[in-house]
Write a protein that holds these residues in place. Structure first.
Motif, PDB file in Angstrom:
ATOM      1  N   PRO A 143      -1.736  -3.927  13.219  1.00 27.94           N
ATOM      2  CA  PRO A 143      -1.873  -3.886  14.679  1.00 27.94           C
ATOM      3  C   PRO A 143      -0.960  -2.834  15.269  1.00 27.94           C
ATOM      4  O   PRO A 143      -0.058  -2.317  14.616  1.00 27.94           O
ATOM      5  CB  PRO A 143      -1.438  -5.288  15.097  1.00 27.94           C
ATOM      6  CG  PRO A 143      -0.414  -5.662  14.069  1.00 27.94           C
ATOM      7  CD  PRO A 143      -0.923  -5.051  12.769  1.00 27.94           C
ATOM      8  N   GLY A 144      -1.179  -2.534  16.522  1.00 30.31           N
ATOM      9  CA  GLY A 144      -0.316  -1.588  17.203  1.00 30.31           C
ATOM     10  C   GLY A 144      -0.927  -1.154  18.512  1.00 30.31           C
ATOM     11  O   GLY A 144      -2.022  -1.574  18.878  1.00 30.31           O
ATOM     12  N   SER A 145      -0.216  -0.300  19.194  1.00 28.67           N
ATOM     13  CA  SER A 145      -0.742   0.251  20.428  1.00 28.67           C
ATOM     14  C   SER A 145      -1.906   1.169  20.093  1.00 28.67           C
ATOM     15  O   SER A 145      -2.079   1.571  18.938  1.00 28.67           O
ATOM     16  CB  SER A 145       0.351   1.032  21.157  1.00 28.67           C
ATOM     17  OG  SER A 145       0.872   2.048  20.316  1.00 28.67           O
ATOM     18  N   PRO A 146      -2.761   1.514  21.060  1.00 27.54           N
ATOM     19  CA  PRO A 146      -3.904   2.380  20.771  1.00 27.54           C
ATOM     20  C   PRO A 146      -3.487   3.645  20.027  1.00 27.54           C
ATOM     21  O   PRO A 146      -2.593   4.361  20.443  1.00 27.54           O
ATOM     22  CB  PRO A 146      -4.451   2.708  22.167  1.00 27.54           C
ATOM     23  CG  PRO A 146      -4.070   1.510  22.986  1.00 27.54           C
ATOM     24  CD  PRO A 146      -2.725   1.086  22.457  1.00 27.54           C
ATOM     25  N   GLY A 147      -4.130   3.855  18.879  1.00 30.46           N
ATOM     26  CA  GLY A 147      -3.827   5.025  18.057  1.00 30.46           C
ATOM     27  C   GLY A 147      -2.707   4.815  17.074  1.00 30.46           C
ATOM     28  O   GLY A 147      -2.468   5.649  16.206  1.00 30.46           O
ATOM     29  N   ALA A 148      -1.978   3.688  17.180  1.00 29.87           N
ATOM     30  CA  ALA A 148      -0.836   3.461  16.289  1.00 29.87           C
ATOM     31  C   ALA A 148      -1.176   2.523  15.150  1.00 29.87           C
ATOM     32  O   ALA A 148      -0.491   2.501  14.140  1.00 29.87           O
ATOM     33  CB  ALA A 148       0.342   2.908  17.075  1.00 29.87           C
ATOM     34  N   GLY A 149      -2.211   1.679  15.310  1.00 29.09           N
ATOM     35  CA  GLY A 149      -2.594   0.762  14.253  1.00 29.09           C
ATOM     36  C   GLY A 149      -3.513   1.452  13.265  1.00 29.09           C
ATOM     37  O   GLY A 149      -3.574   2.665  13.176  1.00 29.09           O
ATOM     38  N   GLY A 150      -4.244   0.653  12.502  1.00 26.57           N
ATOM     39  CA  GLY A 150      -5.190   1.243  11.561  1.00 26.57           C
ATOM     40  C   GLY A 150      -5.409   0.356  10.368  1.00 26.57           C
ATOM     41  O   GLY A 150      -4.812  -0.708  10.234  1.00 26.57           O
ATOM     42  N   THR A 151      -6.292   0.811   9.490  1.00 31.84           N
ATOM     43  CA  THR A 151      -6.631   0.067   8.290  1.00 31.84           C
ATOM     44  C   THR A 151      -6.438   0.955   7.067  1.00 31.84           C
ATOM     45  O   THR A 151      -6.810   2.125   7.075  1.00 31.84           O
ATOM     46  CB  THR A 151      -8.095  -0.416   8.342  1.00 31.84           C
ATOM     47  OG1 THR A 151      -8.257  -1.273   9.466  1.00 31.84           O
ATOM     48  CG2 THR A 151      -8.468  -1.172   7.080  1.00 31.84           C
ATOM     49  N   VAL A 152      -5.844   0.379   6.046  1.00 30.67           N
ATOM     50  CA  VAL A 152      -5.610   1.086   4.787  1.00 30.67           C
ATOM     51  C   VAL A 152      -6.220   0.257   3.664  1.00 30.67           C
ATOM     52  O   VAL A 152      -6.111  -0.977   3.671  1.00 30.67           O
ATOM     53  CB  VAL A 152      -4.101   1.299   4.537  1.00 30.67           C
ATOM     54  CG1 VAL A 152      -3.853   1.887   3.151  1.00 30.67           C
ATOM     55  CG2 VAL A 152      -3.514   2.206   5.601  1.00 30.67           C
ATOM     56  N   GLU A 153      -6.860   0.921   2.718  1.00 22.69           N
ATOM     57  CA  GLU A 153      -7.453   0.236   1.569  1.00 22.69           C
ATOM     58  C   GLU A 153      -6.855   0.776   0.283  1.00 22.69           C
ATOM     59  O   GLU A 153      -6.696   1.988   0.120  1.00 22.69           O
ATOM     60  CB  GLU A 153      -8.969   0.420   1.555  1.00 22.69           C
ATOM     61  CG  GLU A 153      -9.660  -0.287   0.396  1.00 22.69           C
ATOM     62  CD  GLU A 153     -11.172  -0.110   0.400  1.00 22.69           C
ATOM     63  OE1 GLU A 153     -11.667   0.683  -0.424  1.00 22.69           O
ATOM     64  OE2 GLU A 153     -11.843  -0.745   1.229  1.00 22.69           O
ATOM     65  N   MET A 154      -6.518  -0.145  -0.627  1.00 21.58           N
ATOM     66  CA  MET A 154      -6.017   0.241  -1.941  1.00 21.58           C
ATOM     67  C   MET A 154      -6.920  -0.348  -3.011  1.00 21.58           C
ATOM     68  O   MET A 154      -7.272  -1.532  -2.934  1.00 21.58           O
ATOM     69  CB  MET A 154      -4.588  -0.268  -2.141  1.00 21.58           C
ATOM     70  CG  MET A 154      -3.564   0.402  -1.267  1.00 21.58           C
ATOM     71  SD  MET A 154      -1.865  -0.110  -1.680  1.00 21.58           S
ATOM     72  CE  MET A 154      -1.858  -1.765  -0.990  1.00 21.58           C
ATOM     73  N   THR A 155      -7.294   0.440  -3.982  1.00 25.98           N
ATOM     74  CA  THR A 155      -8.099  -0.034  -5.105  1.00 25.98           C
ATOM     75  C   THR A 155      -7.511   0.521  -6.393  1.00 25.98           C
ATOM     76  O   THR A 155      -6.987   1.631  -6.426  1.00 25.98           O
ATOM     77  CB  THR A 155      -9.570   0.422  -4.990  1.00 25.98           C
ATOM     78  OG1 THR A 155      -9.619   1.864  -4.889  1.00 25.98           O
ATOM     79  CG2 THR A 155     -10.236  -0.176  -3.762  1.00 25.98           C
ATOM     80  N   GLY A 156      -7.591  -0.275  -7.462  1.00 24.84           N
ATOM     81  CA  GLY A 156      -7.098   0.207  -8.737  1.00 24.84           C
ATOM     82  C   GLY A 156      -6.731  -0.931  -9.663  1.00 24.84           C
ATOM     83  O   GLY A 156      -7.306  -2.017  -9.607  1.00 24.84           O
ATOM     84  N   VAL A 157      -5.753  -0.674 -10.520  1.00 28.37           N
ATOM     85  CA  VAL A 157      -5.293  -1.655 -11.491  1.00 28.37           C
ATOM     86  C   VAL A 157      -3.789  -1.793 -11.370  1.00 28.37           C
ATOM     87  O   VAL A 157      -3.093  -0.834 -11.036  1.00 28.37           O
ATOM     88  CB  VAL A 157      -5.679  -1.234 -12.928  1.00 28.37           C
ATOM     89  CG1 VAL A 157      -5.019   0.085 -13.312  1.00 28.37           C
ATOM     90  CG2 VAL A 157      -5.322  -2.321 -13.945  1.00 28.37           C
ATOM     91  N   GLN A 158      -3.278  -3.009 -11.578  1.00 27.65           N
ATOM     92  CA  GLN A 158      -1.842  -3.208 -11.553  1.00 27.65           C
ATOM     93  C   GLN A 158      -1.429  -4.184 -12.646  1.00 27.65           C
ATOM     94  O   GLN A 158      -2.213  -5.040 -13.067  1.00 27.65           O
ATOM     95  CB  GLN A 158      -1.388  -3.751 -10.197  1.00 27.65           C
ATOM     96  CG  GLN A 158      -1.830  -5.173  -9.915  1.00 27.65           C
ATOM     97  CD  GLN A 158      -1.243  -5.737  -8.632  1.00 27.65           C
ATOM     98  OE1 GLN A 158      -1.974  -6.082  -7.718  1.00 27.65           O
ATOM     99  NE2 GLN A 158       0.074  -5.828  -8.565  1.00 27.65           N
ATOM    100  N   GLY A 159      -0.213  -4.025 -13.102  1.00 28.77           N
ATOM    101  CA  GLY A 159       0.383  -4.969 -14.036  1.00 28.77           C
ATOM    102  C   GLY A 159       1.688  -5.455 -13.467  1.00 28.77           C
ATOM    103  O   GLY A 159       2.374  -4.710 -12.768  1.00 28.77           O
ATOM    104  N   TRP A 160       2.054  -6.713 -13.744  1.00 30.64           N
ATOM    105  CA  TRP A 160       3.292  -7.263 -13.192  1.00 30.64           C
ATOM    106  C   TRP A 160       4.270  -7.699 -14.273  1.00 30.64           C
ATOM    107  O   TRP A 160       5.291  -8.289 -13.969  1.00 30.64           O
ATOM    108  CB  TRP A 160       2.996  -8.412 -12.235  1.00 30.64           C
ATOM    109  CG  TRP A 160       1.972  -9.406 -12.690  1.00 30.64           C
ATOM    110  CD1 TRP A 160       2.182 -10.559 -13.400  1.00 30.64           C
ATOM    111  CD2 TRP A 160       0.577  -9.344 -12.446  1.00 30.64           C
ATOM    112  NE1 TRP A 160       0.999 -11.213 -13.616  1.00 30.64           N
ATOM    113  CE2 TRP A 160      -0.022 -10.479 -13.036  1.00 30.64           C
ATOM    114  CE3 TRP A 160      -0.256  -8.423 -11.793  1.00 30.64           C
ATOM    115  CZ2 TRP A 160      -1.387 -10.725 -13.000  1.00 30.64           C
ATOM    116  CZ3 TRP A 160      -1.615  -8.667 -11.752  1.00 30.64           C
ATOM    117  CH2 TRP A 160      -2.164  -9.809 -12.346  1.00 30.64           C
ATOM    118  N   ASP A 161       4.004  -7.398 -15.514  1.00 29.70           N
ATOM    119  CA  ASP A 161       4.960  -7.691 -16.579  1.00 29.70           C
ATOM    120  C   ASP A 161       4.611  -6.837 -17.796  1.00 29.70           C
ATOM    121  O   ASP A 161       3.952  -7.321 -18.714  1.00 29.70           O
ATOM    122  CB  ASP A 161       4.938  -9.181 -16.929  1.00 29.70           C
ATOM    123  CG  ASP A 161       6.047  -9.563 -17.906  1.00 29.70           C
ATOM    124  OD1 ASP A 161       6.984  -8.754 -18.064  1.00 29.70           O
ATOM    125  OD2 ASP A 161       5.974 -10.648 -18.498  1.00 29.70           O
TER     126      ASP A 161
END
Length: 315
Positions: free
Chosen positions: A81-99
């Motif tokens: 969220p944010g003021s007009p022009g300050a918010g937006g949407t970001v998408e991440m796709t891929g693979v991850q490992g946690w150990d």
């Protein structure tokens, strides 16, 4: 010789991108187990109500199974969220490992002002981040023709004078954004009001929906990485969060018939609106391998940071 404007812009865009995906890149070595123990019966917060019964058993089993899987493919959308022009949407796709903690992900969206591109590939291994700069980005002007920026998070955290900013790079700023699904389940189990909402379809598959809420203080108590903070730092962080208007976290998890979370959602209330992170997971336990770029194609971002520091703020 003065530091070029291109290099300053490159540094700013790169650090913004790293902070954006801090949850996916935080070093979790030795910390996730602490969160899991607290969630499944440890003593991190004995004064909170203990959720018992089938809900706790199901989520505990999912936590253990997800933790053991060590890797998954994922797709995550973050709406800010944010003021007009300050918010937006970001998408991440891929693979991850946690150990161990590894990642190969493409980030799409407004990465940072001046980045000049709507997508960036990011790779991490051994707590070293590599960011591939698109060929048509003006950021390439500061990289001497090389394709990848390299940032050693450990070295930056140890050597930088800006400890608060670089704690975020080394993990402390990612507690509310960590996309390790096992860690998210552990936090959900720490909610004093977690409940089972019933069966639902998730992308055509049957799944059980669980939901809980956490205040910032409850999240901080449950998250093992907070142990790195002193009492004074913890109090300062809580106070700053209250001043920022962040009141709490809504957490949802959908667990499939195999016992894995196939979707996880976190909503963070802010004065500007709700920041939503919605992640889908698949292919648990598949071998997560990450190939880092060759040295002759990388530009050391930490060296650029040191150069800026050495020349002073007015350079």
């Amino acid at each position: 010789m003065r530091v070029s404007a291109y290099r300053k812009k490159t540094i700013g865009a790169a650090l913004a991108a790293v902070l954006l995906v801090g949850g996916a890149t935080a070093c979790e070595s030795g910390r996730k187990d602490d969160a899991g123990k607290a969630a499944v019966g440890g003593s991190a917060a004995p004064d909170r109500p203990v959720v018992s019964g089938a809900t706790t058993e199901a989520l505990t089993a999912a936590y253990k199974k997800t933790s053991a899987a060590k890797s998954a493919k994922f797709r995550m959308t973050m709406s800010m969220p944010g003021s007009p022009g300050a918010g937006g949407t970001v998408e991440m796709t891929g693979v991850q490992g946690w150990d161990p903690q590894i990642m190969d992900v493409t980030v799409k969206g407004a990465l940072a002002p001046g980045a000049g591109a709507d997508s960036m590939r990011m790779v991490m291994s051994n707590n070293v981040m590599f960011m591939e700069v698109p060929k048509d980005s003006p950021m390439t002007g500061g990289l001497e023709g090389k394709r990848w920026m390299k940032l050693d998070l450990n070295a930056a955290a140890q050597a930088s004078g800006d400890a608060e900013a670089l704690k975020k790079l080394s993990g402390m700023g990612s507690m509310d954004q960590n996309q390790d699904p096992a860690k998210q389940l552990a936090l959900l189990l720490s909610s004093p009001n977690v409940k089972h909402l019933g069966a639902e379809k998730v992308e055509g598959a049957d799944a059980e929906h669980y939901k809980g809420t956490l205040t910032f203080e409850e999240m901080l108590a449950a998250d093992g990485s907070a142990k790195a903070l002193s009492d004074a730092e913890r109090a300062k962080l809580v106070e700053a969060t209250k001043k920022a208007g962040i009141k709490g976290y809504d957490m949802d998890a959908w667990v499939d018939k195999d016992g894995y979370p196939v979707r996880m959602k976190v909503g963070i209330g802010t004065p500007q609106g709700t920041l939503n992170m919605d992640a889908s997971y698949s292919d648990y336990g598949s071998a997560a391998t990450v190939r880092t770029p060759p040295e002759n194609e990388t530009f050391d971002l930490f060296a650029m940071l040191k150069e800026l520091g050495g020349r002073g703020a007015g350079a």
